[in-house]
Design a protein around this motif. Sequence first.
Motif, PDB file in Angstrom:
ATOM      1  N   ALA A  24       0.830  -1.205   0.000  1.00 47.14           N
ATOM      2  CA  ALA A  24       0.000   0.000   0.000  1.00 47.14           C
ATOM      3  C   ALA A  24       0.866   1.257   0.000  1.00 47.14           C
ATOM      4  N   VAL A  25       1.921   1.277   0.810  1.00 46.74           N
ATOM      5  CA  VAL A  25       2.813   2.440   0.859  1.00 46.74           C
ATOM      6  C   VAL A  25       3.548   2.603  -0.465  1.00 46.74           C
ATOM      7  N   CYS A  26       4.023   1.510  -1.027  1.00 45.64           N
ATOM      8  CA  CYS A  26       4.713   1.558  -2.323  1.00 45.64           C
ATOM      9  C   CYS A  26       3.805   2.161  -3.385  1.00 45.64           C
ATOM     10  N   ARG A  27       2.566   1.749  -3.420  1.00 45.33           N
ATOM     11  CA  ARG A  27       1.620   2.265  -4.411  1.00 45.33           C
ATOM     12  C   ARG A  27       1.313   3.742  -4.172  1.00 45.33           C
ATOM     13  N   ALA A  28       1.188   4.135  -2.907  1.00 45.77           N
ATOM     14  CA  ALA A  28       0.934   5.545  -2.594  1.00 45.77           C
ATOM     15  C   ALA A  28       2.121   6.413  -3.004  1.00 45.77           C
ATOM     16  N   LEU A  29       3.340   5.962  -2.705  1.00 50.03           N
ATOM     17  CA  LEU A  29       4.529   6.745  -3.059  1.00 50.03           C
ATOM     18  C   LEU A  29       4.748   6.781  -4.569  1.00 50.03           C
ATOM     19  N   SER A  30       4.442   5.697  -5.249  1.00 52.80           N
ATOM     20  CA  SER A  30       4.564   5.670  -6.703  1.00 52.80           C
ATOM     21  C   SER A  30       3.601   6.678  -7.327  1.00 52.80           C
ATOM     22  N   GLU A  31       2.372   6.702  -6.834  1.00 49.75           N
ATOM     23  CA  GLU A  31       1.381   7.662  -7.332  1.00 49.75           C
ATOM     24  C   GLU A  31       1.806   9.088  -6.997  1.00 49.75           C
ATOM     25  N   LEU A  32       2.376   9.292  -5.803  1.00 48.00           N
ATOM     26  CA  LEU A  32       2.859  10.618  -5.411  1.00 48.00           C
ATOM     27  C   LEU A  32       3.960  11.079  -6.368  1.00 48.00           C
ATOM     28  N   SER A  33       4.867  10.191  -6.705  1.00 46.73           N
ATOM     29  CA  SER A  33       5.937  10.504  -7.652  1.00 46.73           C
ATOM     30  C   SER A  33       5.357  10.918  -8.998  1.00 46.73           C
ATOM     31  N   HIS A  34       4.365  10.190  -9.457  1.00 47.23           N
ATOM     32  CA  HIS A  34       3.722  10.491 -10.740  1.00 47.23           C
ATOM     33  C   HIS A  34       3.057  11.868 -10.692  1.00 47.23           C
ATOM     34  N   ARG A  35       2.358  12.162  -9.602  1.00 48.91           N
ATOM     35  CA  ARG A  35       1.692  13.459  -9.470  1.00 48.91           C
ATOM     36  C   ARG A  35       2.700  14.604  -9.414  1.00 48.91           C
ATOM     37  N   LEU A  36       3.840  14.372  -8.768  1.00 51.07           N
ATOM     38  CA  LEU A  36       4.882  15.397  -8.694  1.00 51.07           C
ATOM     39  C   LEU A  36       5.476  15.666 -10.080  1.00 51.07           C
ATOM     40  N   LEU A  37       5.662  14.615 -10.860  1.00 55.08           N
ATOM     41  CA  LEU A  37       6.166  14.774 -12.225  1.00 55.08           C
ATOM     42  C   LEU A  37       5.178  15.574 -13.074  1.00 55.08           C
ATOM     43  N   ILE A  38       3.896  15.303 -12.935  1.00 53.11           N
ATOM     44  CA  ILE A  38       2.870  16.056 -13.665  1.00 53.11           C
ATOM     45  C   ILE A  38       2.883  17.519 -13.233  1.00 53.11           C
ATOM     46  N   ALA A  39       2.992  17.775 -11.922  1.00 49.56           N
ATOM     47  CA  ALA A  39       3.034  19.151 -11.418  1.00 49.56           C
ATOM     48  C   ALA A  39       4.247  19.894 -11.979  1.00 49.56           C
ATOM     49  N   ALA A  40       5.400  19.226 -12.021  1.00 50.07           N
ATOM     50  CA  ALA A  40       6.612  19.853 -12.568  1.00 50.07           C
ATOM     51  C   ALA A  40       6.433  20.159 -14.050  1.00 50.07           C
ATOM     52  N   SER A  41       5.858  19.237 -14.784  1.00 44.76           N
ATOM     53  CA  SER A  41       5.628  19.442 -16.212  1.00 44.76           C
ATOM     54  C   SER A  41       4.680  20.620 -16.435  1.00 44.76           C
ATOM     55  N   ASN A  42       3.612  20.688 -15.638  1.00 43.79           N
ATOM     56  CA  ASN A  42       2.671  21.805 -15.757  1.00 43.79           C
ATOM     57  C   ASN A  42       3.343  23.134 -15.434  1.00 43.79           C
ATOM     58  N   ASP A  43       4.202  23.152 -14.422  1.00 42.09           N
ATOM     59  CA  ASP A  43       4.925  24.372 -14.064  1.00 42.09           C
ATOM     60  C   ASP A  43       5.860  24.815 -15.184  1.00 42.09           C
ATOM     61  N   VAL A  44       6.548  23.853 -15.807  1.00 40.51           N
ATOM     62  CA  VAL A  44       7.434  24.186 -16.923  1.00 40.51           C
ATOM     63  C   VAL A  44       6.614  24.779 -18.070  1.00 40.51           C
ATOM     64  N   GLU A  45       5.494  24.150 -18.402  1.00 38.58           N
ATOM     65  CA  GLU A  45       4.648  24.639 -19.493  1.00 38.58           C
ATOM     66  C   GLU A  45       4.150  26.056 -19.220  1.00 38.58           C
TER      67      GLU A  45
END
Length: 89
Positions: free
Chosen positions: A57-78
């Motif tokens: 459960a923790v692995c899945r939560a952290l993996s999803e958190l990583s994905h959301r952070l990457l999306i946030a960074a991409s949106n900020d760059v755009e």
Amino acid sequence: MITTKTWHVDVFVYEEGEHTKADAVLHTDAGTELRSSGIARKNPADREVPEIGDELAVCRALSELSHRLLIAASNDVEENVGAAATIDA
């Protein structure tokens, strides 16, 4: 000059019956907060080893958190560049 920033990730694990849920919350120095969740389910035929459900459960939560952070960074760059961005993980 070296600048140090501290980001915190809080992880909360909840167990209910054969389900384990984990919530991960990232807090940045700038006040940004990102949240994600992960779930694990014990197969009734599996041995009783609660830590495995916690880990999954923790692995899945952290993996999803990583994905959301990457999306946030991409949106900020755009937003700052004014064009579509492609960021490799």
